[in-house]
Write a protein that holds these residues in place. Structure first.
Motif, PDB file in Angstrom:
ATOM      1  N   ALA A   1       1.478   4.080  -2.919  1.00 32.23           N
ATOM      2  CA  ALA A   1       1.169   5.491  -2.639  1.00 32.23           C
ATOM      3  C   ALA A   1       2.389   6.370  -2.933  1.00 32.23           C
ATOM      4  O   ALA A   1       2.257   7.470  -3.468  1.00 32.23           O
ATOM      5  N   GLY A   2       3.581   5.875  -2.604  1.00 38.97           N
ATOM      6  CA  GLY A   2       4.817   6.623  -2.864  1.00 38.97           C
ATOM      7  C   GLY A   2       4.996   6.888  -4.347  1.00 38.97           C
ATOM      8  O   GLY A   2       5.326   8.010  -4.763  1.00 38.97           O
ATOM      9  N   VAL A   3       4.762   5.864  -5.150  1.00 35.61           N
ATOM     10  CA  VAL A   3       4.896   6.023  -6.602  1.00 35.61           C
ATOM     11  C   VAL A   3       3.875   7.062  -7.090  1.00 35.61           C
ATOM     12  O   VAL A   3       4.190   7.936  -7.905  1.00 35.61           O
TER      13      VAL A   3
ATOM     14  N   ARG B   1       0.831  -1.208   0.000  1.00 34.11           N
ATOM     15  CA  ARG B   1       0.000   0.000   0.000  1.00 34.11           C
ATOM     16  C   ARG B   1       0.870   1.263   0.000  1.00 34.11           C
ATOM     17  O   ARG B   1       0.632   2.212  -0.739  1.00 34.11           O
ATOM     18  N   GLU B   2       1.918   1.254   0.852  1.00 34.19           N
ATOM     19  CA  GLU B   2       2.785   2.440   0.967  1.00 34.19           C
ATOM     20  C   GLU B   2       3.643   2.656  -0.270  1.00 34.19           C
ATOM     21  O   GLU B   2       3.816   3.792  -0.712  1.00 34.19           O
TER      22      GLU B   2
ATOM     23  N   ILE C   1      11.784   4.530 -10.315  1.00 36.10           N
ATOM     24  CA  ILE C   1      10.509   4.965  -9.725  1.00 36.10           C
ATOM     25  C   ILE C   1      10.549   4.890  -8.194  1.00 36.10           C
ATOM     26  O   ILE C   1       9.544   5.139  -7.531  1.00 36.10           O
ATOM     27  N   GLY C   2      11.704   4.522  -7.660  1.00 37.79           N
ATOM     28  CA  GLY C   2      11.939   4.704  -6.224  1.00 37.79           C
ATOM     29  C   GLY C   2      11.410   3.600  -5.310  1.00 37.79           C
ATOM     30  O   GLY C   2      11.144   3.856  -4.134  1.00 37.79           O
ATOM     31  N   VAL C   3      11.283   2.380  -5.814  1.00 32.02           N
ATOM     32  CA  VAL C   3      10.747   1.321  -4.928  1.00 32.02           C
ATOM     33  C   VAL C   3      11.803   0.281  -4.548  1.00 32.02           C
ATOM     34  O   VAL C   3      11.507  -0.676  -3.838  1.00 32.02           O
TER      35      VAL C   3
ATOM     36  N   GLY D   1       8.148  -3.956  -3.588  1.00 32.26           N
ATOM     37  CA  GLY D   1       9.462  -3.378  -3.293  1.00 32.26           C
ATOM     38  C   GLY D   1       9.509  -2.789  -1.895  1.00 32.26           C
ATOM     39  O   GLY D   1       8.626  -3.045  -1.076  1.00 32.26           O
ATOM     40  N   GLY D   2      10.564  -2.018  -1.608  1.00 33.31           N
ATOM     41  CA  GLY D   2      10.767  -1.497  -0.255  1.00 33.31           C
ATOM     42  C   GLY D   2      11.279  -2.588   0.687  1.00 33.31           C
ATOM     43  O   GLY D   2      11.749  -2.326   1.782  1.00 33.31           O
TER      44      GLY D   2
END
Ligand code: PMV
Length: 312
Positions: A194-196, A190-191, A247-249, A275-276
């Motif tokens: 939302a971050g993307v 979920r996070e 895309i930062g994941v 990811g994360g």
């Protein structure tokens, strides 16, 4: 007489995150981790109890809340098969699919229960019948599930998925092997989603082109899988990973695992899922599976699963 049902775990191969924006994604079953459900007859009149060892749950069907996912699966399947609503059964569920790691453990448990009930009733469970019930149970967990997990665990085959279209099952040109490393860090889907979304709002043009390229990768990956072109599939994993970093994941730990896999001889590697944290997948062969699994462990993986996709 006891009845039994099984269902596999799953991983996303390519296309995560871009799939939220309408690009295609591919997910595959992981038959080396399974959920199993067994049904034992109990004395008449004792009613149906569902026991899930891994989550320490014991549910009496008669008294279960309407939003209890295990009870929902049993109720829907009994209804579909026109069976009595509270049979004297003990349904036991177990699974070695890691929980909450993007491997579809909840969906697999549901699918295993549906299959066991069909077997107990002497009926054939079509993948579509199973998938429908599993989707309903996924709605309880996820609100509006994408449809990937229920389809992959019900069909047990690679699935091509695009938002708003019926998922498509397809075949591999030749079986291939994946090493799957659990980073040991939770992947809060979920996070990360939302971050993307937030970052995309600030830089729409860049994200549009990255999502387009990921979609293109999914198309090429499907063709590579269908034609058995594994070298190309590995290259597509690597490029997909670069875009997931953009895309930062991705994270330092995930990248360390990916570097370790590629150094140990993987044909390509990437994060899989939100990811994360969560899982990294590497495309391997019978020769490179062990060195890659060892490399993953040395780089900090908590657990490694090696699986073959496309061999039945
Ligand atoms: O964490 P998983 O394996 O359920 O994958 C999430 C995939 C995303 O594309 C990031 C989100 C989604 O709903 O498709």
């Amino acid at each position: 007489m006891s009845a039994v049902g099984h269902a596999p775990g799953k991983v996303i191969l390519v296309g995560e995150h871009a799939v939220v924006y309408g690009r295609p994604a591919i997910a595959v079953p992981v038959w080396d981790t399974v959920a199993t459900a067994t049904i034992e007859e109990c004395p008449a009149g004792s009613g149906c109890v569902i026991i899930a060892h891994d989550i320490d749950a014991q549910v009496e069907l008669l008294h279960a809340e309407t939003d209890n996912p295990l009870a929902l699966v049993v109720r829907l399947t009994l209804e579909k098969l026109n069976l009595e609503p509270n049979p004297a059964w003990r349904i036991e569920v177990s699974s070695d699919i890691p929980i909450a790691s993007g491997m579809g453990s909840g969906a697999a448990v549901s699918a295993a229960i549906v299959r066991a009930i069909y077997q107990r009733a002497g009926a054939d469970a079509s993948p579509d019948d199973v998938s429908r019930v599993v989707y309903a149970s996924e709605e309880i967990h996820h609100g509006t599930p994408s449809g990937i997990d229920n389809t992959v665990v019900s069909y047990g085959r690679p699935v091509w998925f695009k938002l708003g279209e019926a998922p498509e099952v397809f075949e591999t040109g030749q079986p291939f092997m994946l090493a799957i490393a659990d980073s040991g860090v939770p992947s809060p889907t979920r996070e990360t989603v939302a971050g993307v979304r937030n970052r995309r709002e600030r830089d729409e043009a860049a994200y549009l082109s990255w999502f387009d390229e990921i979609g293109e990768i999914a198309h090429r990956a499907r063709a590579a899988i269908e034609k058995g072109r594994m070298q190309q599939l590995g290259e597509l994993f690597n490029r997909n990973q670069e875009l997931l970093e953009q895309i930062g994941v991705s994270t330092q730990l995930l990248q360390r695992l990916i570097r370790a896999a590629n150094r140990a001889g993987a044909s390509g590697a990437k994060l899989s899922g939100g990811g994360g944290g969560g899982n990294v997948i590497a495309l391997v062969t019978a020769e490179t599976a062990k060195p890659v699994a060892d490399g993953f462990r040395a780089a900090g993986a908590r657990n490694v699963i090696v699986t073959t996709v496309g061999s039945d």
